[in-house]
Motif scaffolding. Structure first.
Motif, short mmCIF file in Angstrom:
data_model
loop_
_atom_site.label_atom_id
_atom_site.label_comp_id
_atom_site.label_asym_id
_atom_site.label_seq_id
_atom_site.Cartn_x
_atom_site.Cartn_y
_atom_site.Cartn_z
N GLY B 450 -13.98 -6.66 -128.69
CA GLY B 450 -12.81 -5.49 -128.79
C GLY B 450 -13.39 -4.62 -129.12
N LEU B 451 -13.95 -4.16 -129.78
CA LEU B 451 -14.84 -2.65 -129.75
C LEU B 451 -16.28 -3.04 -129.28
CD1 LEU B 451 -14.16 -1.64 -134.23
CD2 LEU B 451 -12.46 -1.59 -131.34
N ASN B 452 -16.89 -2.31 -129.69
CA ASN B 452 -18.26 -1.83 -128.44
C ASN B 452 -19.56 -1.26 -128.73
OD1 ASN B 452 -18.53 -2.60 -126.15
ND2 ASN B 452 -16.09 -2.39 -126.42
N ILE B 453 -19.76 -1.47 -131.00
CA ILE B 453 -20.24 -1.53 -131.47
C ILE B 453 -21.50 -2.18 -131.22
CG2 ILE B 453 -18.76 -1.49 -133.57
CD1 ILE B 453 -20.65 -3.41 -134.92
N ASN B 454 -22.98 -1.22 -131.37
CA ASN B 454 -24.38 -1.17 -130.77
C ASN B 454 -24.22 -3.12 -130.79
OD1 ASN B 454 -26.76 -1.88 -129.22
ND2 ASN B 454 -27.86 -0.66 -130.11
N PRO B 455 -24.06 -4.09 -129.99
CA PRO B 455 -25.31 -5.11 -130.46
C PRO B 455 -26.26 -5.96 -130.75
CG PRO B 455 -24.16 -4.94 -127.46
CD PRO B 455 -24.35 -3.71 -128.42
N TYR B 456 -26.61 -4.63 -130.70
CA TYR B 456 -28.25 -5.37 -130.51
C TYR B 456 -29.23 -4.68 -131.93
CZ TYR B 456 -27.86 -6.90 -125.57
OH TYR B 456 -27.73 -7.43 -125.06
#
Lengths: 81, 628
Positions: B450-456
């Motif tokens: 949905g959102l795109n916060i840093n996944p790593y």
């Protein structure tokens, strides 16, 4: 101009009725004009509307140059399951 | 003080051994503390369970609960919950279902049902407004899920098990209509108790506190759900299956038993493929305005289609690119009565064991012609099916491969490969019921779907996980579908994921981690309401209970701690919050150091914010939360 393949996913694909298209474009930002020329459903896609992936990697630069054989994915955000 | 409205007002306790029933005391203070649903169930179990209790003990209770919003006209709020000691994990499981039983139970006059004892033979319990009857169910025993329900009173809300539950497959589910309380083996506990079916029928209508105000709230809520890009557009059109493509892009599509996050053939088993070539129509649970369910054609019958988890785990995770087979298997697994997630996860693990020469079981990645028979063998515990029926953890204890046996606390993981979304990894590890994406706090929705916060980055993931774990706990307790929570994601950001606003929010979410941690520790700070979050308004107008976001977070926090404390009583050790080594020690992408889950680092932060030590709440924390 580079020859590239564009694939749309999610509601962008259902709305545009475009799953896959072969286009010629110089930069990522040009992809949208080319795709919009192909859409016959009355909708259009802008750079802001989609998450853009170039050859499987997230592309956050709209002026990124394209090369022959590149694959561009345009993905609409989704929820959970 | 008069009882809160919105509730039916009674809790029914039945004893299958003696075929008797009685009212179970449940008062206003209990409702304030728990709302209902899974937290109510955890509260009841907490006061009952003992350290040596096991799932198949006669004294293990099944607690079936509803929430105050069910039956009050609130959208997508007809869920009911089943909690018990899980035979799969030996800790408490809470399994949620969108079938019609919960609403019917309330109409019969009960908010919850506690099932104790063990019947001498197959039994169908029939609950009406006036009576509770115990019927011989010998004629139903052995039937699949749909034929079982067809033989029950047509207007009643139903819960049944299939052959998998009867044969105590450790991940057997309970079915209500086409919906499933799938996870944790609640169906096996039904089977152990010889409980084939429960039906409820009545015509009582729960009185609400402020009818006009609730009507206005519900109207606004429905408009909000219908106009939001996720709940009003993406989910009705693509269902949860629409996640396959974004998961592929984000390297979080579990592939070949979680050895990778991308599947070359993903387009053949995607939500788009399902929508364009197989979807007959969409549908949904009772009272739902989202309608995310897919209906597809299988052998000439229109049946429920696969959810994302089934599509992913019976697609990429076993290297299968045939979506027609997945549609068929989904139907077969439902009819046999088992959880598709655990069944598929266990099979993927067995395929890898076979590939590595550790277990000669004939199962191979990408070779899927015989799987229908394997599912039957699991349900009836025949041949290799008898081993597979016990789940990945037990299979690894027998044949090896522990480091790639993809479970947490004994429960198989959902279809999200967490090395592409490390916060989801922390959630999996800490989820009270085991490898569950929802109980985890579901961070992957923020980490790329949905959102795109840093996944790593591990930064702030602990704080955000805790907030969502607590909030989702309370939403579930109210009786609402967790998918309703997607409307809190700002529509302009979802519609324009590449906009400056979206970029600002994605960066900002991680940057405000310390503020979120403060809210986690002191939820009273959020004693306010926001127009986007409708639950507090609906709960207040339905029940008369004072409610705001802070109170909901506090109720959720208490619920999460209570479930954890139940697990500790049942013997859960300090190292239970863990992930398979494949996900913490091996890089998903060679040379990219970000692509493994930095669990230890996030876990330290998680425990600190939660006020936990050694995997559970401290005495001080329990005192603060009023858990005695």
């Amino acid at each position: 101009m580079a020859k590239a393949t564009v694939k749309c996913f999610g509601v962008l694909r259902l709305d545009s009725k475009i799953g896959k298209a072969e286009i010629e474009a110089e930069k990522i930002i040009d992809v949208f004009d080319k795709i919009n020329e192909l859409i016959e459903t009355g909708m259009s896609i802008s750079y802001d509307d989609a998450l853009v992936y170039l050859n499987g990697e997230r592309c956050k630069t709209k002026n990124k140059k394209l090369n022959d054989g590149d694959e561009v994915w345009l993905i609409s955000p989704a929820s959970g399951g | 003080m008069p009882d809160y409205k919105g509730y039916a007002g009674r809790v029914l306790k039945i004893d299958l051994s003696s075929e008797t029933c009685e009212d179970f005391a449940w008062k206003n203070a209990d409702r304030e503390r728990t709302l209902g649903g899974k937290i109510m169930a955890a509260d009841i179990l907490y006061n009952h369970i003992k350290p040596d209790m096991k799932a198949f003990d006669e004294d293990n209770w099944l607690v079936v609960t509803t929430g105050p919003l069910s039956g009050c006209g609130c959208p997508s709020s007809s869920r009911f919950n089943i909690s018990t000691i899980s035979p799969l994990t030996n800790i408490v499981t809470s399994s949620n279902c969108g079938g019609n039983f919960g609403l019917s139970l309330k109409k019969a006059g009960y908010d919850a049902l506690i099932i104790t004892g063990k019947a001498k033979g197959p039994v169908h319990v029939e609950i009406t407004e006036d009576s509770v009857a115990f019927h011989d169910a010998s004629e139903l025993w052995g039937l699949h899920v749909t034929p079982s329900q067809e033989k029950l009173p047509p207007k009643a809300g139903k819960m049944v098990i299939g052959p998998a539950g009867e044969n105590k497959v450790l991940y057997a589910g309970v079915f209500s209509g086409e919906r499933t309380a799938g996870r944790g083996g609640v169906g096996a506990v039904f089977g152990d108790k010889n409980l084939k079916a429960v039906t409820a029928l009545g015509s009582l209508q729960a009185e609400v506190f402020d009818k006009e105000a609730l009507k206005a709230t519900n109207k606004k809520w429905i408009e909000q759900l219908r106009s939001h890009p996720l709940t009003g557009r993406q989910m009705p059109r693509l269902g949860t299956a629409g996640l396959i493509s974004p998961m592929q892009a984000h390297r979080s599509l579990a592939t070949k038993n979680f050895s990778d996050g991308r599947f070359d053939d993903f387009e053949k088993v995607s939500g788009e493929e399902l929508a364009e070539n197989y979807l007959v129509k969409n549908s949904g649970c009772t009272t739902c305005v989202i309608q995310c369910t897919r209906r597809v054609n299988v052998d000439g019958k229109v049946v429920k289609g696969p959810e994302l988890e089934t599509l992913g785990l019976l697609g990429a995770n076993i290297m299968n690119n045939n979506i027609e087979l997945i549609n068929k298997w989904n139907y077969e697994l439902d009819e046999l009565g088992m959880d598709t997630i655990s069944a598929a996860g266990t099979i993927a693990f067995a395929m890898e064991l076979n590939e590595k020469g550790l277990w000669d079981n004939s199962l191979k990645f990408g070779e899927t012609e015989n799987l229908s028979k394997v599912f039957e063998d699991i349900a009836y515990r025949r041949g290799i099916g008898d081993f597979l029926a016990d789940g990945s953890k037990r299979v690894s204890e027998k044949f090896g491969g522990k480091e790639y046996s993809i479970h947490v606390k004994g429960m198989e993981l959902a279809a999200y490969e967490p090395r592409g979304a490390v916060g989801q990894g922390l959630g999996y590890a800490t989820a009270n019921r085991g490898g569950c994406h929802l109980n985890a706090g579901y961070l992957i929705v923020l980490e790329g779907l949905g959102l795109n916060i840093n996944p790593y980055t591990p930064k702030s993931k602990a704080a955000i996980s805790i907030m969502f774990q607590n909030l989702m706990e309370a939403i579930s307790a109210a009786g609402s579908c967790l998918f309703t929570s997607y409307v809190v994601l700002p529509a302009p950001v979802i519609n324009k994921p590449n906009s400056k606003l979206a970029k600002f929010i994605n960066i900002g979410f991680v940057a405000v981690g310390p503020v979120i941690a403060l809210l986690d520790k002191f939820p009273a700070v959020a004693s306010t309401n926001l127009p986007l979050i409708m639950y507090p308004y609906a709960i207040k107008n339905a029940t008369g209970m004072k409610m705001n976001i802070g109170r909901m977070l506090k109720i959720g926090e208490r619920g999460y701690n209570l479930e954890r404390q139940c697990n500790i009583i049942l013997g859960q050790g300090p190292d239970a919050d863990n992930l398979p080594k494949r996900l913490t020690n091996e890089l998903q992408v060679k040379g990219d150091k970000r692509t493994k889950v930095p669990l230890d680092k996030m876990l330290r932060s998680y425990y600190k914010i939660r006020g936990w030590k050694n995997g559970g709440p401290t005495q001080r924390k329990l005192k603060i939360l009023g858990i005695k």
